[in-house]
Design an enzyme around this catalytic site. Structure first.
Site, mmCIF file in Angstrom:
data_model
loop_
_atom_site.group_PDB
_atom_site.id
_atom_site.type_symbol
_atom_site.label_atom_id
_atom_site.label_comp_id
_atom_site.label_asym_id
_atom_site.label_seq_id
_atom_site.Cartn_x
_atom_site.Cartn_y
_atom_site.Cartn_z
ATOM 1 C CG HIS B 321 -30.981 55.431 12.153
ATOM 2 N ND1 HIS B 321 -31.791 56.726 12.070
ATOM 3 C CD2 HIS B 321 -30.576 55.595 10.900
ATOM 4 C CE1 HIS B 321 -31.667 57.260 11.113
ATOM 5 N NE2 HIS B 321 -30.934 56.757 10.391
ATOM 6 N N GLY B 322 -32.989 52.018 14.876
ATOM 7 C CA GLY B 322 -32.586 50.986 15.771
ATOM 8 C C GLY B 322 -33.288 51.079 17.143
#
Lengths: 419, 470
Positions: B321-322
């Site tokens: 997600h990052g």
């Protein structure tokens, strides 16, 4: 749809359902269909059923309305001419961007194009209004910094910024020390303070009376503060006060400061259809327009000189603004760095006025009381030949009057130019 | 380009619909490809070539990964490894390099220069898609796509390009080669798209504005209640934003004859975290299950190994997600809870009353968003202190009542919209008065939702894109 395919999808759905609970038990790889896979299959079955009972009409309506909506807006937006300025929102609208490969590469072209599309969308004004009213229906009575209050009032939220106030009053004190004529400060509370009772429940604002008290404590001895606590006449849709509010405050100022009253008599002219700046912040279809009153003294003779603009007029009213949206600009046509007004007032006194836009509505009365008025707006009086205190000397002013509204003192960052 | 924009609705979509339905069958995929490339290049005029390179790699490795054609040859394996190295390498380079450099610099006090590259939008989505395609070819689950345009159209397909769902090649293999658009499917697509647009523009953006307002307040104006309102607002924002995008993707897919799998299934009605992850971003969790968890041995190599596998998968899920500590932490947080549920807790939980199970699950979900929402570690810690009243802030302040009064109706709508209530209502109406429902109510709801969404877009409301970090 073919019978085979339907069968297949039903089987698949069944399979998926069976496997839903059979968590990865060695035969992992065949387990790629999950519970989620059920729904397209089920939907397909539902679709078939719908077709069977002859529900195709609904599909036609759905698809047709959608296409009508999309293409309607697309075509209408394409045909309708672009606007330069939105009267309602009180701002310039984005125009079709110029193309260059450089801009395209950086993604700027497409970004500007999106802004253009959004600004020039068909029925833009109605859509913005619709948005405001849907938000209101959701119960949002604070939008874009303004409250929807009782009796059709739109009131601007006031949150004290002590730092800014202290800084501004500091500059004013320094200035007052640099001149040897009386310095008066007319401080006007905003509608949100004077119409507190109209605010929606749970509204959050700071007390302007307390801010005024604080300012009173900060101001040096050579500045006299006149806080216009009795003002109660404001526009419902604009952040300014009305001509009546300004007139009453000016009379009160003269009285409290022990100056002679003006004996001018006025004719009043009414202009309707005024949707002000607060309306622009949250344009609701339910907002009723304001009336604007123009006070004219039939015996008054004036010379209004816009110094930087090299323009003169014989009235403070710029009537072409009565046909525009921002009708408050009928006073002088807006704000200018330096405007000098000489009149046939009897007193012979000369004053220098440091002002914001609230002062504009008071000017029609001020110029009948003083023979020579120099208006300075610090927002535009930058890098000038003379400082303001030098101007006082140059023009031989007898008095300096500061006219500001509370919100202005609380937020403006231009008092530094007083130095 | 965002789906939730005037440009998309009244220019791009209008054009692609016309051209797509005018051209003959053989050109349809090419049309989708061209429009998809424009769609991508709109926001990433340079990185579109990177995506095309990825497609080319997938195309070539896909062809060579076909084992049925090359028995006893090493070529398929080499092709597979090439695809893995390319896709993982791409993500590592663009997404994670700066994060690693930053942390190396922090630890070693070194001064390695950051790459400072902008993250190509959607790279995590399309890399996962091309990767799964090549793996599936290698496994013999799908045939290699011989037609470059078809494969390129699949990877770049604009409905799912920048925010998912991660559509697997096997899901739309048949549809890619032979599909028939139909009116009922188009109508369902319209309905779905309108629902998604409304979720994003009317619900997510509205409540998202509250979160960004609250989280931007200086510490002196924070309160415990305000912190909870903020994180609950974010909880709603991320769900309605993300599932709204998925709905729009699924809806658009249907308009062009594709059936994508569902990506969300009312995650906030979960009664355990295990349940939650069966309902949240399903395309991602099944991807990790099928391409990481099961290849690692899944639950077939003993309890200890299974626990390790679960932790690996959830660490990766978070990190996907990052490139930031908070996303990693978020993944590990859920990994630990899932392990705990699997090993002991779930059996106990099942016996508890339903209300307690839901409160339990929601609480942990909301706390999870508290980790997810703050990329800055000190802001994250500070927010948790605020949530649990550990930073000496008041329980509530004057702004909280104002917010509650302004957002009360919105919160009620959000709660209801998080449950299948509307769906059930629709089904019921569809059964009792099918003609009125199908011909009047449904189209009217669609039109109103579209109009209101367009009003919000025209009003220049808060309209963020949350997946730049993905």
């Amino acid at each position: 749809m073919g019978k085979n395919k339907r069968k297949k999808s039903k089987n698949r759905a069944k399979k998926a359902r069976n496997m839903k609970y059979a968590e990865n038990n060695g035969a992992g790889r065949s387990l790629k269909k999950t519970a989620a896979d059920v729904s397209p299959a089920e939907e397909k079955a539902a679709e078939d059923a719908a077709v069977n009972v002859g529900l195709r009409a609904g599909d036609i309506v759905m698809a047709a309305l959608f296409l009508l909506f999309i293409f309607g807006f697309a075509v209408a937006g394409f045909i309708s001419p672009d606007r330069d300025f939105s009267q309602m929102e009180n701002r310039s609208l984005e125009q079709f961007p110029e193309f260059s490969f450089e801009k395209l590469k950086k993604g700027e072209f497409t970004e500007d194009l999106e802004k253009y599309m959004s600004d020039q969308v068909f029925l833009k004004d109605s859509l913005v209004t619709l948005k405001t009213d849907i938000d209101r229906a959701f119960g949002k009575n604070l939008q874009n910094g303004v409250y929807f209050a009782k009796d059709g009032y739109i009131l601007q939220q006031y949150l004290e910024n002590r730092e800014v106030i202290d800084e501004n009053i500091g500059y004013i004190n320094d200035f007052a020390q640099s001149v040897d004529i009386p310095v008066d400060m007319i401080l006007v509370p905003n509608a949100v303070e004077q119409h507190k009772d109209k605010l929606p429940p749970f509204a959050v604002n700071d007390s302007q009376a307390q801010s005024a008290e604080h300012i009173g404590q900060l101001l040096g001895e050579n500045v006299s503060l006149y806080y216009m606590d009795d003002t109660d006449s404001y526009y419902r849709t604009d952040h300014h006060w009305t001509s009546e509010g300004a007139k009453k405050a000016f009379e009160e100022y003269l009285e409290r400061s022990g100056q002679e009253k003006s004996d001018a008599e006025y004719n009043v002219e009414t202009v309707g259809g005024f949707y002000g700046t607060l309306y622009s912040k949250a344009p609701s279809a339910f907002t009723k327009p304001d009336e604007l009153h123009l006070y004219t003294n039939p015996d008054g003779e004036y010379k209004v000189e816009y110094v930087k603009e090299n323009k003169t007029a014989d009235t403070v009213y710029e009537r072409e603004f009565l046909d525009k949206k921002d009708k408050y600009s009928v006073f002088f046509g807006g704000n200018f760095s330096q405007v000098r007004i000489s009149s046939n007032a009897k007193s012979g006194e000369k004053v220098l006025v440091l002002k914001d836009s609230y002062a504009n509505a008071m000017m029609p009365f001020i110029i009948d009381r003083y023979s020579e008025v120099t208006m300075i707006d610090m927002r535009y009086y930058h890098f000038e030949e003379n400082t303001v205190s030098q101007l006082c000397e140059l023009y031989g002013a007898d008095r300096v009057i500061l006219i500001y509204n509370m919100d202005f003192i609380n937020s403006d960052r231009n008092f530094i130019w007083l130095d | 380009m965002l789906f939730s924009s005037i440009t998309f609705l009244f220019a791009f979509l209008a054009l692609v619909l016309i051209v797509y339905f005018i051209v003959p069958r053989v050109c349809k995929n090419a049309v989708l490809l061209v429009f998809s490339l424009v769609f991508y290049a709109w926001g990433e005029p340079v990185y579109v070539f990177l995506m095309l390179a990825s497609v080319t790699v997938a195309y070539l490795t896909g062809i060579f990964a076909d084992r049925s054609k090359r028995k006893n040859s090493k070529i398929p394996l080499i092709a597979l490894l090439t695809a893995i190295v390319w896709n993982i390498g791409l993500m590592l380079f663009f997404k994670y390099t700066d994060f690693f450099i930053l942390n190396v610099n922090n630890i070693l006090k070194s001064d390695i220069k950051l790459l400072g590259l902008a993250l190509p939008i959607g790279i995590s989505f399309y890399s996962f898609q091309t990767l799964s395609y090549v793996i599936d070819v290698y496994r013999g689950e799908v045939k290699a796509q011989k037609n470059f345009i078809n494969l390129a159209a699949y990877v770049s397909l604009f409905p799912q390009l920048i925010a998912g769902p991660i559509v697997r090649y096997q899901t739309i293999e048949d549809q890619l080669n032979y599909r028939r658009e139909s009116l009922p499917q188009f109508a369902r697509g319209v309905k779905r798209f309108a629902i998604g647009l409304g979720k994003k523009v009317i619900l997510a953006n509205n409540i998202g504005a509250l979160f960004s307002q609250l989280s931007a307040l200086p510490q002196s104006e924070q309160s415990v209640l305000g912190a909870w309102l903020g994180i609950i607002a974010y909880t709603f924002q991320i769900y309605f934003d993300f599932s709204g995008y998925s709905d729009m993707a699924i809806g658009l897919g249907k308009m062009f004859g594709f059936d994508f799998l569902e990506n969300f299934n009312y995650p906030y009605i979960s009664d355990s975290i295990t349940d939650f992850w069966r309902r949240w971003h399903i395309s991602l969790s099944t991807w990790f299950r099928d391409y990481v968890y099961i290849p690692l041995g899944g639950n077939r190599k003993g309890k200890a190994r299974q626990c390790l596998n679960i932790m690996i998968v959830w660490f990766l899920t978070g990190f996907w997600h990052g490139a930031n500590w908070n996303f990693m932490l978020w993944g590990i947080y859920f990994g630990v809870i899932l392990l705990f549920e699997k090993l002991v807790w779930l059996n106990v939980l099942k016996k508890l009353p339903s209300l307690i199970r839901h409160v339990y699950a929601l609480f942990l979900i909301v706390v999870g968003w508290g980790i997810f929402a703050f990329e800055d570690t000190s802001a994250l810690i500070n927010n948790f202190k605020n949530l649990f009243g550990l930073s000496g802030i008041p329980l509530a302040n004057r702004s909280d009542m104002l917010i509650l009064s302004n957002y009360a109706i919105m919160f009620v709508i959000l709660v209801i919209a998080s449950t299948p209530l509307f769906k059930k209502l629709g089904e019921k109406l569809g059964k009792t008065c099918p003609a009125v429902y199908g011909c009047v109510i449904e189209p009217a709801v669609m039109l109103v939702v579209m109009a209101v969404s367009v009003a919000y877009l025209a009003g220049n409301s808060f309209n963020p894109f949350l997946y730049f970090r993905f």
